[in-house]
Scaffold this motif. Structure first.
Motif, mmCIF file in Angstrom:
data_model
loop_
_atom_site.group_PDB
_atom_site.id
_atom_site.type_symbol
_atom_site.label_atom_id
_atom_site.label_comp_id
_atom_site.label_asym_id
_atom_site.label_seq_id
_atom_site.Cartn_x
_atom_site.Cartn_y
_atom_site.Cartn_z
ATOM 1 N N VAL A 1 8.699 4.013 -1.473
ATOM 2 C CA VAL A 1 7.751 3.176 -2.197
ATOM 3 C C VAL A 1 7.535 3.739 -3.599
ATOM 4 C CG1 VAL A 1 5.379 2.317 -2.247
ATOM 5 C CG2 VAL A 1 6.626 2.385 -0.090
ATOM 6 N N SER A 2 7.367 5.046 -3.691
ATOM 7 C CA SER A 2 7.199 5.689 -4.996
ATOM 8 C C SER A 2 8.454 5.527 -5.853
ATOM 9 C CB SER A 2 6.893 7.183 -4.813
ATOM 10 O OG SER A 2 5.666 7.369 -4.138
ATOM 11 N N ALA A 3 9.634 5.613 -5.221
ATOM 12 C CA ALA A 3 10.885 5.450 -5.968
ATOM 13 C C ALA A 3 10.974 4.053 -6.570
ATOM 14 C CB ALA A 3 12.075 5.715 -5.059
ATOM 15 N N ALA A 4 10.587 3.054 -5.798
ATOM 16 C CA ALA A 4 10.610 1.688 -6.312
ATOM 17 C C ALA A 4 9.613 1.525 -7.449
ATOM 18 C CB ALA A 4 10.301 0.698 -5.188
ATOM 19 N N TYR A 5 8.419 2.075 -7.272
ATOM 20 C CA TYR A 5 7.398 1.958 -8.315
ATOM 21 C C TYR A 5 7.858 2.649 -9.599
ATOM 22 C CZ TYR A 5 2.933 2.369 -10.741
ATOM 23 O OH TYR A 5 1.940 2.307 -11.684
ATOM 24 N N ASP A 6 8.379 3.849 -9.466
ATOM 25 C CA ASP A 6 8.822 4.597 -10.648
ATOM 26 C C ASP A 6 9.931 3.860 -11.388
ATOM 27 O OD1 ASP A 6 7.014 6.568 -10.022
ATOM 28 O OD2 ASP A 6 8.497 7.893 -9.084
ATOM 29 N N ALA A 7 10.757 3.096 -10.665
ATOM 30 C CA ALA A 7 11.884 2.407 -11.295
ATOM 31 C C ALA A 7 11.465 1.162 -12.063
ATOM 32 C CB ALA A 7 12.919 2.028 -10.226
ATOM 33 N N ILE A 8 10.316 0.581 -11.742
ATOM 34 C CA ILE A 8 9.881 -0.654 -12.403
ATOM 35 C C ILE A 8 9.551 -0.357 -13.859
ATOM 36 C CG2 ILE A 8 8.075 -2.420 -12.467
ATOM 37 C CD1 ILE A 8 7.874 -2.142 -9.412
ATOM 38 N N PRO A 9 10.225 -1.015 -14.816
ATOM 39 C CA PRO A 9 10.006 -0.707 -16.226
ATOM 40 C C PRO A 9 8.843 -1.472 -16.851
ATOM 41 C CG PRO A 9 11.821 -2.253 -16.012
ATOM 42 C CD PRO A 9 11.363 -1.932 -14.603
ATOM 43 N N ALA A 10 8.297 -2.461 -16.137
ATOM 44 C CA ALA A 10 7.256 -3.316 -16.695
ATOM 45 C C ALA A 10 5.880 -2.658 -16.598
ATOM 46 C CB ALA A 10 7.243 -4.661 -15.959
ATOM 47 N N GLU A 11 4.875 -3.313 -17.184
ATOM 48 C CA GLU A 11 3.492 -2.879 -17.001
ATOM 49 C C GLU A 11 3.208 -2.810 -15.506
ATOM 50 O OE1 GLU A 11 -1.033 -4.698 -17.452
ATOM 51 O OE2 GLU A 11 0.650 -5.700 -18.428
ATOM 52 N N LYS A 12 2.524 -1.761 -15.062
ATOM 53 C CA LYS A 12 2.340 -1.615 -13.620
ATOM 54 C C LYS A 12 1.106 -0.787 -13.318
ATOM 55 C CE LYS A 12 5.708 2.176 -13.775
ATOM 56 N NZ LYS A 12 7.058 2.616 -13.355
ATOM 57 N N ARG A 13 0.657 -0.950 -12.066
ATOM 58 C CA ARG A 13 -0.496 -0.185 -11.589
ATOM 59 C C ARG A 13 -0.267 0.150 -10.125
ATOM 60 N NH1 ARG A 13 -6.689 -2.182 -10.456
ATOM 61 N NH2 ARG A 13 -7.572 -0.117 -10.076
ATOM 62 N N PHE A 14 -0.567 1.381 -9.737
ATOM 63 C CA PHE A 14 -0.405 1.832 -8.354
ATOM 64 C C PHE A 14 -1.781 2.131 -7.770
ATOM 65 C CE2 PHE A 14 0.584 4.700 -4.877
ATOM 66 C CZ PHE A 14 1.776 4.198 -4.369
ATOM 67 N N VAL A 15 -2.073 1.545 -6.621
ATOM 68 C CA VAL A 15 -3.341 1.765 -5.935
ATOM 69 C C VAL A 15 -3.029 2.339 -4.551
ATOM 70 C CG1 VAL A 15 -5.422 0.696 -4.999
ATOM 71 C CG2 VAL A 15 -4.487 -0.090 -7.182
ATOM 72 N N ALA A 16 -3.665 3.447 -4.203
ATOM 73 C CA ALA A 16 -3.419 4.109 -2.914
ATOM 74 C C ALA A 16 -4.739 4.285 -2.173
ATOM 75 C CB ALA A 16 -2.737 5.452 -3.124
ATOM 76 N N PRO A 17 -5.186 3.266 -1.430
ATOM 77 C CA PRO A 17 -6.448 3.402 -0.694
ATOM 78 C C PRO A 17 -6.371 4.565 0.299
ATOM 79 C CG PRO A 17 -5.661 1.127 -0.685
ATOM 80 C CD PRO A 17 -4.559 1.964 -1.210
ATOM 81 N N PRO A 18 -7.287 5.516 0.243
ATOM 82 C CA PRO A 18 -7.215 6.669 1.153
ATOM 83 C C PRO A 18 -7.359 6.281 2.614
ATOM 84 C CG PRO A 18 -9.287 6.663 -0.075
ATOM 85 C CD PRO A 18 -8.420 5.630 -0.700
ATOM 86 N N GLU A 19 -8.012 5.156 2.896
ATOM 87 C CA GLU A 19 -8.159 4.689 4.279
ATOM 88 C C GLU A 19 -7.261 3.498 4.565
ATOM 89 O OE1 GLU A 19 -9.795 6.359 6.525
ATOM 90 O OE2 GLU A 19 -10.318 7.809 4.974
ATOM 91 N N GLY A 20 -6.225 3.311 3.757
ATOM 92 C CA GLY A 20 -5.313 2.190 3.953
ATOM 93 C C GLY A 20 -4.160 2.539 4.872
ATOM 94 N N TRP A 21 -3.844 1.635 5.798
ATOM 95 C CA TRP A 21 -2.699 1.781 6.682
ATOM 96 C C TRP A 21 -1.629 0.782 6.237
ATOM 97 C CZ3 TRP A 21 -2.799 5.060 11.244
ATOM 98 C CH2 TRP A 21 -3.958 5.819 11.337
ATOM 99 N N HIS A 22 -0.732 0.376 7.126
ATOM 100 C CA HIS A 22 0.333 -0.527 6.703
ATOM 101 C C HIS A 22 -0.157 -1.973 6.589
ATOM 102 C CE1 HIS A 22 4.413 -1.761 5.922
ATOM 103 N NE2 HIS A 22 4.332 -2.679 6.863
ATOM 104 N N MET A 23 -0.963 -2.396 7.540
ATOM 105 C CA MET A 23 -1.478 -3.762 7.506
ATOM 106 C C MET A 23 -2.717 -3.804 6.608
ATOM 107 S SD MET A 23 -1.001 -5.110 11.413
ATOM 108 C CE MET A 23 0.623 -5.612 12.006
ATOM 109 N N LEU A 24 -2.481 -3.702 5.330
ATOM 110 C CA LEU A 24 -3.552 -3.474 4.364
ATOM 111 C C LEU A 24 -4.621 -4.556 4.364
ATOM 112 C CD1 LEU A 24 -1.260 -2.200 1.501
ATOM 113 C CD2 LEU A 24 -3.096 -0.879 2.565
ATOM 114 N N LEU A 25 -4.241 -5.788 4.671
ATOM 115 C CA LEU A 25 -5.201 -6.891 4.667
ATOM 116 C C LEU A 25 -5.846 -7.100 6.034
ATOM 117 C CD1 LEU A 25 -3.345 -9.470 2.408
ATOM 118 C CD2 LEU A 25 -5.235 -7.937 1.788
ATOM 119 N N ARG A 26 -5.522 -6.207 6.998
ATOM 120 C CA ARG A 26 -6.163 -6.248 8.309
ATOM 121 C C ARG A 26 -6.950 -4.978 8.608
ATOM 122 N NH1 ARG A 26 -1.623 -8.820 10.154
ATOM 123 N NH2 ARG A 26 -1.942 -10.929 10.940
#
Length: 290
Positions: A248-273
């Motif tokens: 996931v970090s590799a993909a984010y680092d490769a994106i050349p456009a404006e970007k923002r990374f959010v890492a919820p400390p209590e977030g699991w995979h089903m982020l919207l559940r």
């Protein structure tokens, strides 16, 4: 190379789609569509669900929240999933990407002049990332990736790749539960997870053919990240046990456009559940409205 040799055929393109009540309609067939519409939409989200899910299940909680903030959400059931007649029949990653491009064009045509953002969760994030890298969302305002499926390329262990390829050759239709082999928690919201397992349209057990297809999709997603020109919000839970952080970090680092990374400390995979889903809903809404 091994994945490329596997027998995973793509379904034919559906052709142009159009937004209709409860469906994205094509000449040959329709894709079931769930929509949560704002009274006066300030923005649109086209949402792509993850593996085994479908539009209503994946975004049924977030959609009404966003609608209350002036954001309309459209979430269709991708081919091979949900309420489609070909459920459990993997359509191929190229077909999924083609469908995403056609769905985007349909929503864009239905809402001229309204900002449109493409959101993908897990497998849907991989599909959205490939399509964005290929320039399939012309005029889109941003890309939103929630725990995207990018575990491909050099980040996927060779042993995993070879095992999946061999399984595809020997037993392409066998479904693997991982029971007594893999213990993974996709969310901390156990009541929601239990309800999902009782949903007749949901399935969580992948076949060898689907695993091969997912590997191909993730390979392409990671490779296309460097070509994304859309502003990108990526959200990845610190407790995610499904997709490792490094790809996931590799993909984010490769994106050349404006970007923002959010890492919820209590977030699991089903982020919207997750029990912390409200924080992710807020992060997406803040990004879209900004």
């Amino acid at each position: 190379m091994l994945a490329a040799c596997a027998p995973v055929a793509d379904a034919p393109p559906l052709g142009p789609l159009a937004v209709a009540p409860g469906a994205l309609a094509a000449a040959s067939r329709s894709l079931p569509l769930s929509a949560w519409e704002a009274v006066e939409p300030r923005a649109i989200i086209l949402a792509l669900h993850g593996f085994g899910e479908y539009g209503e299940s994946a975004f049924g909680t977030a959609g009404p929240v966003w609608a209350g903030q002036g954001i309309s959400t459209y979430a269709y059931d991708q081919r091979g999933f949900g309420r489609n007649p070909d459920r459990l029949d993997w359509p191929g990653e190229t077909a999924l990407v083609e469908d995403a491009a056609a769905a985007y064009a349909a929503v864009r045509a239905a809402h001229p002049g309204v900002p449109i953002h493409v959101l993908g969760h897990s497998m849907g994030g991989g599909v959205a990332l490939v399509a964005a890298g290929e320039g399939r969302f012309p005029g889109a305002d941003s890309l939103i990736l929630l725990a995207p499926a990018t575990w491909g390329g050099a980040t996927l262990p060779v042993l995993f790749r070879v095992s999946i390829w061999l399984a595809g050759q020997v037993a392409p239709d066998k479904r693997w539960t991982g029971e007594r082999v893999v213990e993974i928690r996709p969310t901390d919201n156990l009541p929601a997870l239990e309800a999902l397992t009782q949903d007749p349209y949901f399935f969580g057990v992948a076949s060898s053919r689907e695993l091969l297809g997912l590997v191909r999709l993730m390979d392409r997603a990671l490779a296309e990240a460097g070509r994304v020109t859309l502003p990108t919000l990526m959200v990845y839970g610190a407790r995610d046990e499904v997709i490792p952080k490094d790809p996931v970090s590799a993909a984010y680092d490769a994106i050349p456009a404006e970007k923002r990374f959010v890492a919820p400390p209590e977030g699991w995979h089903m982020l919207l559940r997750d029990l912390n889903a409200a924080a992710v809903e807020a992060a997406v809404a803040d990004w879209v409205l900004r």
